[in-house]
Design a protein around this motif. Structure first.
Motif, PDB file in Angstrom:
ATOM      1  N   THR A  78      79.383 -12.532 -46.238  1.00  0.00           N
ATOM      2  CA  THR A  78      78.868 -11.722 -45.130  1.00  0.00           C
ATOM      3  C   THR A  78      77.928 -10.682 -45.736  1.00  0.00           C
ATOM      4  OG1 THR A  78      79.461 -10.380 -43.189  1.00  0.00           O
ATOM      5  CG2 THR A  78      80.767 -10.037 -45.169  1.00  0.00           C
ATOM      6  N   ASN A  79      77.557  -9.675 -44.949  1.00  0.00           N
ATOM      7  CA  ASN A  79      76.690  -8.618 -45.490  1.00  0.00           C
ATOM      8  C   ASN A  79      77.516  -7.555 -46.190  1.00  0.00           C
ATOM      9  OD1 ASN A  79      74.707  -8.725 -42.489  1.00  0.00           O
ATOM     10  ND2 ASN A  79      74.231  -9.695 -44.447  1.00  0.00           N
ATOM     11  N   PHE A  80      76.896  -6.908 -47.159  1.00  0.00           N
ATOM     12  CA  PHE A  80      77.482  -5.713 -47.769  1.00  0.00           C
ATOM     13  C   PHE A  80      77.809  -4.693 -46.688  1.00  0.00           C
ATOM     14  CE2 PHE A  80      77.113  -1.450 -49.477  1.00  0.00           C
ATOM     15  CZ  PHE A  80      77.855  -1.508 -50.654  1.00  0.00           C
ATOM     16  N   HIS A  81      76.924  -4.520 -45.706  1.00  0.00           N
ATOM     17  CA  HIS A  81      77.142  -3.462 -44.717  1.00  0.00           C
ATOM     18  C   HIS A  81      78.243  -3.826 -43.724  1.00  0.00           C
ATOM     19  CE1 HIS A  81      74.038  -5.568 -42.127  1.00  0.00           C
ATOM     20  NE2 HIS A  81      74.789  -5.103 -41.157  1.00  0.00           N
ATOM     21  N   ILE A  82      78.663  -5.077 -43.723  1.00  0.00           N
ATOM     22  CA  ILE A  82      79.857  -5.450 -42.949  1.00  0.00           C
ATOM     23  C   ILE A  82      81.111  -5.219 -43.793  1.00  0.00           C
ATOM     24  CG2 ILE A  82      81.066  -7.388 -41.840  1.00  0.00           C
ATOM     25  CD1 ILE A  82      78.664  -6.310 -40.263  1.00  0.00           C
ATOM     26  N   GLY A  83      81.011  -5.508 -45.078  1.00  0.00           N
ATOM     27  CA  GLY A  83      82.165  -5.326 -45.954  1.00  0.00           C
ATOM     28  C   GLY A  83      82.350  -3.897 -46.442  1.00  0.00           C
ATOM     29  N   ARG A  84      81.337  -3.047 -46.266  1.00  0.00           N
ATOM     30  CA  ARG A  84      81.391  -1.728 -46.920  1.00  0.00           C
ATOM     31  C   ARG A  84      82.537  -0.864 -46.415  1.00  0.00           C
ATOM     32  NH1 ARG A  84      79.308   2.947 -45.930  1.00  0.00           N
ATOM     33  NH2 ARG A  84      78.075   3.237 -47.784  1.00  0.00           N
ATOM     34  N   GLY A  85      82.927  -1.009 -45.154  1.00  0.00           N
ATOM     35  CA  GLY A  85      84.074  -0.256 -44.651  1.00  0.00           C
ATOM     36  C   GLY A  85      85.335  -0.627 -45.414  1.00  0.00           C
ATOM     37  N   ASP A  86      85.459  -1.916 -45.737  1.00  0.00           N
ATOM     38  CA  ASP A  86      86.634  -2.356 -46.498  1.00  0.00           C
ATOM     39  C   ASP A  86      86.563  -1.873 -47.937  1.00  0.00           C
ATOM     40  OD1 ASP A  86      87.780  -4.065 -44.313  1.00  0.00           O
ATOM     41  OD2 ASP A  86      85.805  -4.972 -44.506  1.00  0.00           O
ATOM     42  N   LEU A  87      85.374  -1.926 -48.516  1.00  0.00           N
ATOM     43  CA  LEU A  87      85.203  -1.410 -49.879  1.00  0.00           C
ATOM     44  C   LEU A  87      85.573   0.067 -49.927  1.00  0.00           C
ATOM     45  CD1 LEU A  87      81.757  -3.092 -50.646  1.00  0.00           C
ATOM     46  CD2 LEU A  87      83.911  -3.595 -51.830  1.00  0.00           C
ATOM     47  N   LEU A  88      85.161   0.773 -48.892  1.00  0.00           N
ATOM     48  CA  LEU A  88      85.403   2.209 -48.848  1.00  0.00           C
ATOM     49  C   LEU A  88      86.892   2.507 -48.746  1.00  0.00           C
ATOM     50  CD1 LEU A  88      83.313   4.581 -48.719  1.00  0.00           C
ATOM     51  CD2 LEU A  88      84.077   4.839 -46.377  1.00  0.00           C
ATOM     52  N   LYS A  89      87.574   1.717 -47.920  1.00  0.00           N
ATOM     53  CA  LYS A  89      89.010   1.947 -47.753  1.00  0.00           C
ATOM     54  C   LYS A  89      89.763   1.729 -49.062  1.00  0.00           C
ATOM     55  CE  LYS A  89      88.890   0.697 -42.886  1.00  0.00           C
ATOM     56  NZ  LYS A  89      89.014  -0.446 -41.946  1.00  0.00           N
ATOM     57  N   MET A  90      89.217   0.883 -49.935  1.00  0.00           N
ATOM     58  CA  MET A  90      89.885   0.653 -51.218  1.00  0.00           C
ATOM     59  C   MET A  90      89.428   1.636 -52.285  1.00  0.00           C
ATOM     60  SD  MET A  90      90.170  -3.477 -51.290  1.00  0.00           S
ATOM     61  CE  MET A  90      88.553  -3.825 -50.626  1.00  0.00           C
ATOM     62  N   TYR A  97      83.809   1.793 -54.970  1.00  0.00           N
ATOM     63  CA  TYR A  97      83.298   0.416 -54.941  1.00  0.00           C
ATOM     64  C   TYR A  97      82.041   0.279 -54.102  1.00  0.00           C
ATOM     65  CZ  TYR A  97      87.927  -0.430 -56.861  1.00  0.00           C
ATOM     66  OH  TYR A  97      89.048  -0.386 -57.638  1.00  0.00           O
ATOM     67  N   VAL A  98      81.816   1.223 -53.197  1.00  0.00           N
ATOM     68  CA  VAL A  98      80.575   1.192 -52.425  1.00  0.00           C
ATOM     69  C   VAL A  98      79.405   1.538 -53.335  1.00  0.00           C
ATOM     70  CG1 VAL A  98      79.306   2.311 -50.564  1.00  0.00           C
ATOM     71  CG2 VAL A  98      81.706   1.690 -50.238  1.00  0.00           C
ATOM     72  N   ARG A  99      79.566   2.603 -54.074  1.00  0.00           N
ATOM     73  CA  ARG A  99      78.476   3.041 -54.958  1.00  0.00           C
ATOM     74  C   ARG A  99      78.293   2.071 -56.132  1.00  0.00           C
ATOM     75  NH1 ARG A  99      80.145   8.142 -57.861  1.00  0.00           N
ATOM     76  NH2 ARG A  99      81.107   6.606 -59.235  1.00  0.00           N
ATOM     77  N   ASP A 100      79.427   1.617 -56.713  1.00  0.00           N
ATOM     78  CA  ASP A 100      79.345   0.889 -57.977  1.00  0.00           C
ATOM     79  C   ASP A 100      79.432  -0.624 -57.832  1.00  0.00           C
ATOM     80  OD1 ASP A 100      79.296   3.413 -59.102  1.00  0.00           O
ATOM     81  OD2 ASP A 100      81.478   3.469 -59.361  1.00  0.00           O
ATOM     82  N   GLU A 196      76.080  -3.079 -56.012  1.00  0.00           N
ATOM     83  CA  GLU A 196      76.011  -1.644 -55.790  1.00  0.00           C
ATOM     84  C   GLU A 196      75.296  -1.387 -54.465  1.00  0.00           C
ATOM     85  OE1 GLU A 196      74.428  -3.303 -58.071  1.00  0.00           O
ATOM     86  OE2 GLU A 196      75.002  -2.661 -60.100  1.00  0.00           O
ATOM     87  N   GLU A 197      75.691  -0.333 -53.769  1.00  0.00           N
ATOM     88  CA  GLU A 197      75.030  -0.009 -52.512  1.00  0.00           C
ATOM     89  C   GLU A 197      73.513   0.143 -52.692  1.00  0.00           C
ATOM     90  OE1 GLU A 197      76.208   3.680 -50.562  1.00  0.00           O
ATOM     91  OE2 GLU A 197      75.812   2.655 -48.666  1.00  0.00           O
ATOM     92  N   GLN A 198      73.103   0.690 -53.828  1.00  0.00           N
ATOM     93  CA  GLN A 198      71.665   0.910 -54.034  1.00  0.00           C
ATOM     94  C   GLN A 198      70.896  -0.413 -54.100  1.00  0.00           C
ATOM     95  OE1 GLN A 198      71.165   4.037 -53.069  1.00  0.00           O
ATOM     96  NE2 GLN A 198      69.755   4.395 -54.744  1.00  0.00           N
ATOM     97  N   LEU A 596      66.863   1.697 -57.906  1.00  0.00           N
ATOM     98  CA  LEU A 596      67.676   0.539 -58.282  1.00  0.00           C
ATOM     99  C   LEU A 596      68.747   0.958 -59.283  1.00  0.00           C
ATOM    100  CD1 LEU A 596      65.146  -2.398 -58.630  1.00  0.00           C
ATOM    101  CD2 LEU A 596      67.171  -2.309 -57.165  1.00  0.00           C
ATOM    102  N   PRO A 597      69.907   0.300 -59.247  1.00  0.00           N
ATOM    103  CA  PRO A 597      70.953   0.602 -60.228  1.00  0.00           C
ATOM    104  C   PRO A 597      70.457   0.311 -61.650  1.00  0.00           C
ATOM    105  CG  PRO A 597      71.803  -0.764 -58.438  1.00  0.00           C
ATOM    106  CD  PRO A 597      70.318  -0.719 -58.274  1.00  0.00           C
ATOM    107  N   ALA A 598      71.070   0.982 -62.618  1.00  0.00           N
ATOM    108  CA  ALA A 598      70.678   0.844 -64.025  1.00  0.00           C
ATOM    109  C   ALA A 598      70.716  -0.620 -64.468  1.00  0.00           C
ATOM    110  CB  ALA A 598      71.600   1.690 -64.894  1.00  0.00           C
ATOM    111  N   ARG A 599      71.749  -1.350 -63.980  1.00  0.00           N
ATOM    112  CA  ARG A 599      71.908  -2.756 -64.361  1.00  0.00           C
ATOM    113  C   ARG A 599      70.655  -3.581 -64.021  1.00  0.00           C
ATOM    114  NH1 ARG A 599      76.905  -5.621 -63.731  1.00  0.00           N
ATOM    115  NH2 ARG A 599      77.621  -4.013 -62.321  1.00  0.00           N
ATOM    116  N   TRP A 600      70.098  -3.291 -62.856  1.00  0.00           N
ATOM    117  CA  TRP A 600      68.906  -4.025 -62.426  1.00  0.00           C
ATOM    118  C   TRP A 600      67.718  -3.711 -63.327  1.00  0.00           C
ATOM    119  CZ3 TRP A 600      67.878  -7.098 -57.872  1.00  0.00           C
ATOM    120  CH2 TRP A 600      69.036  -7.424 -57.158  1.00  0.00           C
TER     121      TRP A 600
END
Lengths: 692, 692
Positions: A78-90, A97-100, A196-198, A596-600
């Motif tokens: 699915t999309n990150f923006h659909i899963g982000r609420g779940d990432l945030l709850k964890m 996990y949203v940021r990283d 990463e969210e970025q 962009l994240p450092a990894r990118w």
């Protein structure tokens, strides 16, 4: 991003009406796919087997989005923006996990979500005759509504008991048709991968609803049952080459709400009342959350989901209102209705439909008059906090559960019980500082709207300022304690009353007026709904049945080619690449929300920069379609919807394929990122091969 | 930051009333300083010479702030946030003086501001008898207002002709007293020094109105006449040690507006109507400007001043509304008025004052009824753009100039002519893209508020959407061309009509209703004003004359010690240091809005980190006091006001010295920064020595 989350606009009527389709328009029922149109325009045959596989591979995120099975070992994308609420709850102060982002290299690392529910549609059954038979022909608005609510509950419970499947009766074509949708429910959902969210939301709010676009807006879960990954009979084969410019594509997802066949008085109500009100509330919240987030990093993390949600809704609603304030767009709607009314006037049985228009005007007027209080009380705009929502759920559960199934408020019906309990017993974190901030501001809004001398306001504030009262309520209520909620839910109304919880008692104070408002408003909505049924029957008689119903957050099929478009005299190419992403990042000096994240940045040289990243097609989508798979004629996964362009924001009220485009992440771009940037060859291989 | 810029709240009555002072309360007239209180509490004598030097060293920034002469060679110091509009006007895509700061190492590098006007008060004359004599005793509201407007204009013109000084008649004690204030005007103002915004506004909106605080919120100008620096007879000697904890200090500046003696119906109107409306408008704008700024760096630069302005006003107004929504705070105001009314009822002549209360209720009701249209038309909320403001000024100048001086709208009087022309002929840049954004949004707001079917709205939009109409108006009007404005202003009404400029013609379309609304509203304001005069006379009779009038953006003296305070059980020390600044920067990972400029990080080791940077005292200030000098008993400059703490936001309606504090930059901190961080020893020496 496109998102259907808030039920805030739910007060606006969720009408399901038929429309005449042109161009690549339409959110089509799986029971009535546009075979003829597609055959005529594109020479492609929609076969039953092709449709069945796509339907059973499609997934509904009950939190407000779409997705699909993409491996025989239970991966759902699915999309990150659909899963982000779940990432945030964890997430917590240590792990963000949203940021990283997150990647489970082994099955043991896959993290179970706290309260996520997925639905997979198994069958559709026409129950129109049974519903109509249960509603007496002479029933008035409220009686008809009660009778209908009862038969819905009966059908749903019977189906649940017989099949064990989640069973929802869906009103289509405004009561012209009732379908029973049966879903397999999954509640053990584990997170496998998120960027990463970025990277997922590169460009943030400034680039939201814009194109060209460069987002890796994906999130990958694995579905479990009995502690083991599921092996779904249907899933989509991954296309490594992905969407090609010009090729015909299909979108299978769950569009939330469209309002394409509202009458003019109803659209005027949206333009003059509902959208301005809603925008006022969410801009107020956007400022509130932004300012609080700026004070400390931890604040920003806690407010993150709420802030993104209001920003997304603000941009979408601004676009919708702009469309309705355009005399050309609105004038076309007026002209169409006038022409239709003239046709009706010239038709023998047209008189009934014309009278139905008048009933809508009268009912709409009553609703509009009640709204100032309805919005703040029943819709909850005066009590913005998770704690209040939980308190009201507990209070009402105590009152509703003992009633016969068909007489309860719909959210307490037996068929919705599991989903309701999933929400009520969620262990997702609720932060008391953020709760106080939100509740204090919304209590202030309540004072503004009702006046400080209003007796209900004085009962609510109990002699304190909004800020002090909010702090008191949040600090003393026990509803954020899961054990407390379980105890009260099991104990029923007596246990709820005996607890003397201050937030529940607050909900009790407003409940009589709030319920009364809801009752009146829903009765008027019933009148409007039945008037629409009369109008739409007359329209069928005049225009035929080559139609699709307005969106209802149920599974639909849309279609259209991957296609460039013209804007301000320039051609906007249909596909973007990794090269474009890095260029845009440079132009913004790698600063948020473009950084962009450092990894990118570190892996840039490893990436094939010509790989497609995002693309657009002409498929007709709307909020709720987020995460919908895009497939080619072979039924292969070639991309995933995550947004529409700015021109698509008029889509609630009408469709055009001139500039309106849906925006997707490209399947080849996903593989490239997993392989070259995230060092996730196993996951890429599972997608590519369809199994581990 | 505290700032008085917007005239938006000007519609709320600017009442000048007397109050009974306690604690260190009061914004005192220089003609009636609180000698006795200060002598009694602090044992200090305010001498005439001491007061005269402070008065003539104090400077008013007509753009909405305060300042002071601090060298015999014409240096004036104010806040960065007062000078930032001027810095911005001199900035462009190549030079960003707001972001990067500015320092003129030599006189030749000092940059002339585009349209800045400074005033220095020279004398105060009581003209009460002359004003009262010119207003017939039996004149009703409007007639009295016209007569008063005429005598104001006559007195101001006569004084201007005789002295060459800017001359303003000021209404004090709500018409109990009229003073003529004569100012020396300066218009050749050159910028000498400004720090980077990240140092001046460290902490940005999150830390605005908060303490502890760490801002170098200063901006230094030099005043010229005839191409040479002025040598003012009065300026403040700089104190290198600066403000000491516990010592008595004084603040000399121009507080804008307070509302401490409003009647309850007027405060209710602020609480229930004006503040909620205003907050709704500015939160809408805050979101609009923020989102647009996020799309590109250049957007951010162009929207910068407007965005800061709405953020500052939002935080202040939120605080004011919170105070009024607090039943304890509001209840105290109600109780005080009730007690006063009971006293009146027991007084022989109290009947007149009680009747005056009723007249206020009636007039306030009429104003409240007219406001929805007044705010959008006359107050301009429906046409938010510099281009519209210029167009309306040109249109009205053509109509007003030919009238006798006393019959014109006040802003067109002869006495205000120079200031008016300074604004009209400013060459400050106006950006058409930002103008379109603002105008489109406010036209949309107009449609929301009046409805799309309103005849005036239809005339304004001319069949187009708000967005298209705004683009058309901004792209075709010539009012942003200085030569065009000069031609029309000199040519008068005929030239204005002949130009057929679309924006001016738009202003003409709304002008009849807009002027009519203003006329009615101002007539009711006159009634309220006269009713207040009756009430306040009765209050004098009961309570004596030991009072100060509400603020009127004229020079006032406030006082109080440098003093810590308690908050949430903790003591907040009165002074902060450079060490605290670097610590807070670290805690926010040097990220905006907390990121210190590179220069500061590089020079950290050179700085004496124990040097005071900011401090608080109990002096009673309000918006408009920004940039006010803080002096010690010796009359030396020990700091400069730039903000109040969050508890001070109730100051519009009342004062308490328990937690309310004014926030200043410390004079020693300024020298330390100039010497160690900015390599500006010559400037530091000029401040230290009082001459170059």
């Amino acid at each position: 991003m496109i998102r259907l989350r808030s039920t805030f606009l739910g007060f606006a009527l969720l009408l399901a009406l038929a429309v005449s389709a042109s161009a690549d328009e339409g959110m089509w029922l799986y029971t009535a796919p546009p075979r003829a149109q597609i055959k005529a325009k594109y020479g492609f045959d929609l076969t039953d087997a092709w449709l069945d596989n796509l339907m059973k591979s499609s997934v509904r995120f009950i939190s407000g989005g779409s997705g699909s099975f993409v491996s025989g070992d239970g991966l759902v994308i699915t999309n990150f923006h659909i899963g982000r609420g779940d990432l945030l709850k964890m997430s917590n102060a240590e792990h963000n996990y949203v940021r990283d982002g997150f990647y489970a290299k082994t099955p043991a690392e896959e993290m179970k979500c706290l309260d996520l529910e997925l639905n997979v549609l198994q069958s559709i059954e026409d129950v129109t005759a049974r519903v109509n038979a249960a509603v007496p022909a002479d029933a008035t608005g409220t009686d008809a509504a009660l009778a209908r609510r009862k038969i819905f509950a009966d059908i749903e419970k019977e189906s649940l008991d017989q099949t064990g499947l989640r069973s929802d009766v869906v009103t289509l074509y405004q009561g012209g048709v009732y379908h029973l949708y049966r879903y397999k429910r999954y509640t053990d959902i584990r997170i496998v991968f998120a960027p990463e969210e970025q990277a997922a939301d590169f460009g943030g709010d400034p680039d939201n609803f814009e194109f060209p676009r460069f987002d890796l807006d994906i999130c990958i879960f694995r579905v479990y049952e009995n502690g083991q990954p599921v092996h779904p009979a249907h899933f989509l084969k991954w296309s490594a080459t992905g969407a090609q410019d010009g090729e015909l594509t299909f979108v299978s997802g769950h569009p939330g709400t469209t309002r394409r066949l509202l009458t003019i008085p109803e659209i005027e109500y949206m333009r003059d009342s509902q959208l301005p009100y809603y925008l006022q509330v969410i801009k107020r919240r956007e400022v509130l959350y932004s300012v609080w987030s700026g004070r400390a990093d931890e604040n920003a993390r806690r407010a993150d989901s709420d802030l993104l949600n209001v920003q997304n809704n603000r941009k979408r609603s601004d676009g919708q209102l702009a469309a309705l304030q355009d005399p050309v767009f609105f004038g076309a709607k007026v002209a169409a209705e006038q022409a239709f009314k003239q046709q009706l006037a010239a038709t023998p049985n047209g008189k009934d439909a014309l009278a139905a228009f008048d009933r809508i005007v009268a009912a709409q007027k009553i609703i509009t008059g009640l709204e100032p209080r309805f919005r703040l009380l029943e819709d909850g705009a005066g009590f913005n906090s998770a704690s209040f929502s939980l308190a009201r759920r507990l209070l009402r559960a105590g009152a509703e559960r003992p009633k016969p199934n068909g007489e309860r408020l719909p959210e307490f019906s037996d068929a919705k019980r599991e989903s309701f309990e999933q929400l009520l017993f969620s262990n997702a974190p609720i932060y008391s500082d953020f709760e106080i901030l939100k509740l204090a501001d919304s209590l202030g809004y309540l004072v503004e709207q009702f006046g400080a001398d209003d007796p209900l306001v004085q009962s609510v504030l109990a002699g304190k300022s909004p800020r002090d009262r909010a702090a008191e309520l949040i600090n003393t209520t026990q509803v954020r304690d899961l054990a407390f909620r379980k105890k009260l839910y099991e104990g029923g109304a007596d246990a709820v009353a005996a607890a003397h919880d201050p937030m529940i008692e607050l909900a009790r104070v407003i409940d009589p007026e709030s319920r009364a408002l809801r009752k009146t408003v829903e009765a008027q909505q019933e009148i409007i709904q039945e008037a629409h049924a009369v109008i739409e029957k007359a329209r069928f008689a005049l225009e035929g049945t080559n139609n699709y119903p307005d969106a209802t957050f149920t599974l639909r099929l849309a279609y259209g080619p991957v296609k460039s478009y013209e804007e301000n005299g320039q051609t906007i190419p249909a596909l973007t690449t990794f090269a474009g992403l890095f260029a845009r990042d440079d132009a913004h000096h790698n600063r948020e929300p473009f950084g962009l994240p450092a990894r990118w940045l570190a892996k840039k040289s490893a990436v094939d920069l010509t790989t497609p990243l995002n693309f657009v097609n002409t498929a007709d989508i709307i909020g709720g379609n987020s995460g919908s798979p895009v497939v080619n004629e072979a039924g292969e996964f070639v991309g995933i919807i995550f947004d529409g362009n700015i021109q698509s924001l008029s889509g609630d009220y009408g469709y055009s394929d001139v500039q309106t485009r849906s925006v997707s992440v490209h399947s080849a771009g996903i593989l490239e990122a997993l392989r070259k940037i995230y060092d996730a060859p196993a996951l890429a291989a599972e997608l590519f091969n369809g199994h581990r």
